[in-house]
Design an enzyme around this catalytic site. Structure first.
Site, PDB file in Angstrom:
ATOM      1  N   ASN A 136      16.677   1.201  27.255  1.00  0.00           N
ATOM      2  CA  ASN A 136      17.934   1.239  26.492  1.00  0.00           C
ATOM      3  C   ASN A 136      19.146   1.712  27.313  1.00  0.00           C
ATOM      4  O   ASN A 136      20.271   1.307  27.024  1.00  0.00           O
ATOM      5  CB  ASN A 136      17.767   2.028  25.185  1.00  0.00           C
ATOM      6  CG  ASN A 136      17.407   3.459  25.390  1.00  0.00           C
ATOM      7  OD1 ASN A 136      16.864   3.828  26.423  1.00  0.00           O
ATOM      8  ND2 ASN A 136      17.692   4.282  24.409  1.00  0.00           N
ATOM      9  N   LYS A 189       8.998   3.988  37.860  1.00  0.00           N
ATOM     10  CA  LYS A 189       8.545   2.779  37.168  1.00  0.00           C
ATOM     11  C   LYS A 189       9.528   2.541  36.008  1.00  0.00           C
ATOM     12  O   LYS A 189       9.522   3.251  35.007  1.00  0.00           O
ATOM     13  CB  LYS A 189       7.127   2.982  36.611  1.00  0.00           C
ATOM     14  CG  LYS A 189       6.567   1.728  35.979  1.00  0.00           C
ATOM     15  CD  LYS A 189       6.407   1.951  34.473  1.00  0.00           C
ATOM     16  CE  LYS A 189       6.101   0.697  33.736  1.00  0.00           C
ATOM     17  NZ  LYS A 189       7.300  -0.114  33.420  1.00  0.00           N
ATOM     18  N   GLU A 235      11.157  13.042  27.391  1.00  0.00           N
ATOM     19  CA  GLU A 235      12.369  12.769  26.593  1.00  0.00           C
ATOM     20  C   GLU A 235      11.973  11.671  25.621  1.00  0.00           C
ATOM     21  O   GLU A 235      11.889  10.506  26.012  1.00  0.00           O
ATOM     22  CB  GLU A 235      13.504  12.294  27.503  1.00  0.00           C
ATOM     23  CG  GLU A 235      14.008  13.322  28.496  1.00  0.00           C
ATOM     24  CD  GLU A 235      14.841  14.402  27.837  1.00  0.00           C
ATOM     25  OE1 GLU A 235      15.350  14.164  26.722  1.00  0.00           O
ATOM     26  OE2 GLU A 235      14.979  15.480  28.418  1.00  0.00           O
ATOM     27  N   CYS A 286      18.674   6.973  21.917  1.00  0.00           N
ATOM     28  CA  CYS A 286      17.768   8.001  21.381  1.00  0.00           C
ATOM     29  C   CYS A 286      18.544   9.026  20.559  1.00  0.00           C
ATOM     30  O   CYS A 286      17.982   9.667  19.685  1.00  0.00           O
ATOM     31  CB  CYS A 286      17.030   8.673  22.521  1.00  0.00           C
ATOM     32  SG  CYS A 286      18.129   9.301  23.775  1.00  0.00           S
ATOM     33  N   GLU A 297      12.751   6.039  13.458  1.00  0.00           N
ATOM     34  CA  GLU A 297      13.838   5.579  14.319  1.00  0.00           C
ATOM     35  C   GLU A 297      14.115   4.085  14.061  1.00  0.00           C
ATOM     36  O   GLU A 297      13.203   3.260  14.149  1.00  0.00           O
ATOM     37  CB  GLU A 297      13.384   5.782  15.763  1.00  0.00           C
ATOM     38  CG  GLU A 297      14.485   6.022  16.733  1.00  0.00           C
ATOM     39  CD  GLU A 297      13.928   6.337  18.127  1.00  0.00           C
ATOM     40  OE1 GLU A 297      12.766   6.016  18.421  1.00  0.00           O
ATOM     41  OE2 GLU A 297      14.702   6.889  18.916  1.00  0.00           O
TER      42      GLU A 297
HETATM   43  P1  NAP Z   1       8.373   2.883  25.484  1.00  0.00           P
HETATM   44  O1  NAP Z   1       7.772   1.688  24.924  1.00  0.00           O
HETATM   45  O2  NAP Z   1       7.688   4.203  25.274  1.00  0.00           O
HETATM   46  O3  NAP Z   1       8.552   2.588  27.040  1.00  0.00           O
HETATM   47  C1  NAP Z   1       9.152   3.500  27.905  1.00  0.00           C
HETATM   48  C2  NAP Z   1       8.571   3.352  29.285  1.00  0.00           C
HETATM   49  O4  NAP Z   1       7.198   3.704  29.237  1.00  0.00           O
HETATM   50  C3  NAP Z   1       8.639   1.927  29.827  1.00  0.00           C
HETATM   51  O5  NAP Z   1       8.858   1.979  31.217  1.00  0.00           O
HETATM   52  C4  NAP Z   1       7.242   1.398  29.536  1.00  0.00           C
HETATM   53  O6  NAP Z   1       6.848   0.367  30.387  1.00  0.00           O
HETATM   54  C5  NAP Z   1       6.420   2.646  29.786  1.00  0.00           C
HETATM   55  N1  NAP Z   1       5.101   2.647  29.170  1.00  0.00           N
HETATM   56  C6  NAP Z   1       4.661   1.950  28.094  1.00  0.00           C
HETATM   57  N2  NAP Z   1       3.367   2.217  27.863  1.00  0.00           N
HETATM   58  C7  NAP Z   1       2.963   3.092  28.820  1.00  0.00           C
HETATM   59  C8  NAP Z   1       1.734   3.741  29.125  1.00  0.00           C
HETATM   60  N3  NAP Z   1       0.636   3.544  28.406  1.00  0.00           N
HETATM   61  N4  NAP Z   1       1.697   4.577  30.181  1.00  0.00           N
HETATM   62  C9  NAP Z   1       2.791   4.798  30.927  1.00  0.00           C
HETATM   63  N5  NAP Z   1       3.980   4.211  30.696  1.00  0.00           N
HETATM   64  C10 NAP Z   1       4.066   3.380  29.644  1.00  0.00           C
HETATM   65  O7  NAP Z   1       9.865   3.135  24.980  1.00  0.00           O
HETATM   66  P2  NAP Z   1      11.068   2.095  24.975  1.00  0.00           P
HETATM   67  O8  NAP Z   1      10.846   1.183  23.844  1.00  0.00           O
HETATM   68  O9  NAP Z   1      11.285   1.546  26.327  1.00  0.00           O
HETATM   69  O10 NAP Z   1      12.311   3.057  24.693  1.00  0.00           O
HETATM   70  C11 NAP Z   1      12.734   3.371  23.435  1.00  0.00           C
HETATM   71  C12 NAP Z   1      12.258   4.765  23.057  1.00  0.00           C
HETATM   72  O11 NAP Z   1      12.675   5.695  24.031  1.00  0.00           O
HETATM   73  C13 NAP Z   1      12.882   5.230  21.761  1.00  0.00           C
HETATM   74  O12 NAP Z   1      11.925   5.913  20.997  1.00  0.00           O
HETATM   75  C14 NAP Z   1      13.972   6.189  22.227  1.00  0.00           C
HETATM   76  O13 NAP Z   1      14.357   7.153  21.292  1.00  0.00           O
HETATM   77  C15 NAP Z   1      13.316   6.808  23.410  1.00  0.00           C
HETATM   78  N6  NAP Z   1      14.333   7.373  24.280  1.00  0.00           N
HETATM   79  C16 NAP Z   1      14.421   8.731  24.405  1.00  0.00           C
HETATM   80  C17 NAP Z   1      15.431   9.280  25.179  1.00  0.00           C
HETATM   81  C18 NAP Z   1      15.564  10.771  25.343  1.00  0.00           C
HETATM   82  O14 NAP Z   1      16.292  11.176  26.229  1.00  0.00           O
HETATM   83  N7  NAP Z   1      14.909  11.579  24.548  1.00  0.00           N
HETATM   84  C19 NAP Z   1      16.338   8.444  25.817  1.00  0.00           C
HETATM   85  C20 NAP Z   1      16.222   7.061  25.659  1.00  0.00           C
HETATM   86  C21 NAP Z   1      15.202   6.534  24.895  1.00  0.00           C
HETATM   87  P3  NAP Z   1       6.942  -1.187  29.957  1.00  0.00           P
HETATM   88  O15 NAP Z   1       8.378  -1.441  29.729  1.00  0.00           O
HETATM   89  O16 NAP Z   1       6.384  -1.904  31.126  1.00  0.00           O
HETATM   90  O17 NAP Z   1       6.117  -1.330  28.709  1.00  0.00           O
END
Ligand code: NAP
Length: 474
Positions: free
Chosen positions: A148, A171, A246, A280, A377
């Protein structure tokens, strides 16, 4: 079609296997990027470990100088980076430019922090002893970032880790890996020693497993969903590997009757619709004190209706594309579910005809507490609004969530501000402010929104070990 490289041990590398990257505004593939396998990640870990032995001993000031050069290089390529963020993520160009500006600011801040890994001398309590507290870099860091804010959230990890003297393997999210590849080119251009920063892409679970299982990886820093965060916690338990997390949010907005109405509406629009609601810290549920409910709604709807939806590359667009079809389906489901529960649709509510994943800015009044959008969310430009009567009720409803990343409140009452600050369960609180992120202030959540803090003077803590040195003196 261009193929972007990964970055392994100082080499920008085009691998045999590659994967596609799509533009969500068009629903079309526009580039490819190299892809590594598990063995290459293991090799990258060896390289990072070797580089760590040298990098940790580079004086902080020198590490800072290299980070400053990196900031300059990113700044030099800012237009290209901003365009690429918009192409792979879909956000409006002006917001991508803002993301690059913030990235440069983070790099500059940690360039300065690099020489401030202070320890301390503890006053001795008994004769014949002196106590030092020393901070040393934790080691090789595995960093995992989301789609995002594909550039700035990666750099929010890389910059403090490098400043602290750690080496990093990044990554990025598979939907948005391209700006990370250009960032790697920037690293290459300023000649950071080889292995200090590396970029890997490909299967998240395979790369994640290597980060978790390889003992050379001493720390994982992750930004993404709470769901994946929990998997990492389970995997990290085996080696008691430290994690910074995060995770997801579900921010409440509290608008009190004494608020400056226009400021409250503007702040809510920013907190809700920035990044097309895919942030987020996005406002997810909006509670308005009953006496100003209708006037707040009227102004909110006027402003939401005026937001221009379109391809982010068009400078007039204020609401870009959602990331993919799944995000569109979730947005539609949240609207339908709220309407079934009795909410009133005041504007929007529909996906726009393709190509691309566009959803109208939406305002829902009288959103029922049990609706999906009030519980989980949404990550879309949908603003559910409802009423409250007392401050105590507002705080209770705001805190009634497993998440605790950010919260917003609009009020002119100074005493109330302090009561809110003390009682709201959130790591980041915007008071009369719809955009509470700042490089110099800590960023992170409580409850299921995560562990640890990024940015601010706290930003390097997660990458430093604290050692106590007890010295006998005569
Ligand atoms: P996500 O599906 O959890 O993916 C985040 C990262 O984790 C991607 O690089 C993804 O790789 C990787 N990933 C997925 N499965 C994994 C596994 N089993 N082991 C290790 N890594 C893995 O989240 P998203 O959809 O990209 O992002 C949206 C979420 O992030 C929302 O919930 C948002 O609130 C949260 N967020 C939090 C913050 C904060 O600062 N607190 C900031 C921004 C976003 P792939 O893309 O290759 O699947």
């Amino acid at each position: 079609m261009k193929t972007y490289p990964v970055y392994l041990n100082g080499e920008l590398t085009i691998t045999e296997k590659t994967f596609e990257v799509s533009n969500p505004a068009k629903g079309e593939v526009f580039a490819r990027i190299s892809q590594v396998d598990r063995e290459m990640v293991a090799q990258a870990m060896q390289n990072a470990h070797a580089a760590f032995r040298l990098w940790r001993n580079v004086p902080g000031k020198k590490r800072g100088e290299l980070l400053r050069q990196l900031a300059n290089e990113v700044h030099r390529r800012r237009d290209e980076l901003a365009r690429l963020i918009t192409l792979e993520n879909g956000k409006p160009l002006s917001q991508s430019e803002g993301e690059v500006t913030m990235t440069v600011d983070h790099l500059t801040w940690f360039a300065e922090e690099a020489r401030r890994g202070y320890g301390r001398l503890v006053p001795n309590q008994v004769e014949g002893k002196r106590h030092l507290v020393v901070k040393t870099p934790i080691g090789v860091v595995g960093a995992i970032s989301p789609w995002n804010f594909p550039l700035v959230l990666a750099v929010r990890k890389i910059a403090p880790a490098l400043a602290a003297g750690c080496t990093v393997i990044l990554k990025p999210a598979s939907k948005t890996p391209l700006c990370a590849a250009v960032f790697a080119e920037c690293v290459d251009a300023v000649k950071l020693p080889k292995g200090v920063f590396q970029l890997v892409t490909g299967s998240a679970s395979e790369i994640g497993k290597e980060f978790l299982k390889n003992p050379l990886c001493r720390k994982i820093t992750f930004t993404g969903s709470t769901e994946v965060g929990k998997k990492l916690i389970e995997g990290a338990a085996k080696q008691v590997k430290p994690l910074s997390l995060e995770l997801g949010g579900h921010a409440p907005v509290l608008v009190f009757e004494d608020a400056e109405l226009e400021q409250a509406v503007e702040g809510t629009i920013l907190a809700k619709f920035r990044n097309t609601g895919q942030s987020c810290i996005a406002a997810n549920r909006i509670y308005v004190q009953r006496p100003i409910y209708e006037s707040f709604l009227k102004q909110l709807v006027e402003k939401a209706r005026a937001l221009k939806v379109g391809d982010g590359i068009d400078p007039r667009s204020q609401i870009g594309a959602l990331i993919d079809e799944e995000a569109m389906a979730k947005a539609a489901e949240h609207v339908e579910d709220a309407l079934r529960g009795g909410a009133r649709l005041l504007c929007g509510g529909q996906r726009l005809p393709g190509p691309g994943y566009f959803f109208e800015p939406t305002v829902l009044a009288d959103a029922p507490n049990g609706a999906l959008c009030m519980q989980e969310e949404t990550f879309a430009p949908i603003a559910p609004v409802c009423t409250f009567d007392t401050e105590a009720e507002a705080i209770e409803r705001a805190n009634n969530s497993p998440f605790g990343l950010s919260a917003y409140a609009f009020t002119r009452d100074l005493s109330r501000m302090f009561r809110l600050v003390e009682n709201l369960e959130a790591g980041i609180i915007g008071i009369n402010d719809g955009l509470p992120t700042a490089t110099q202030a800590p960023f992170g959540g409580v409850k299921q929104s995560g562990w640890g803090r990024e940015l601010g003077i706290e930003g390097m803590d997660g990458f430093l070990e604290t050692k106590h040195i007890s010295i006998g003196v005569s």
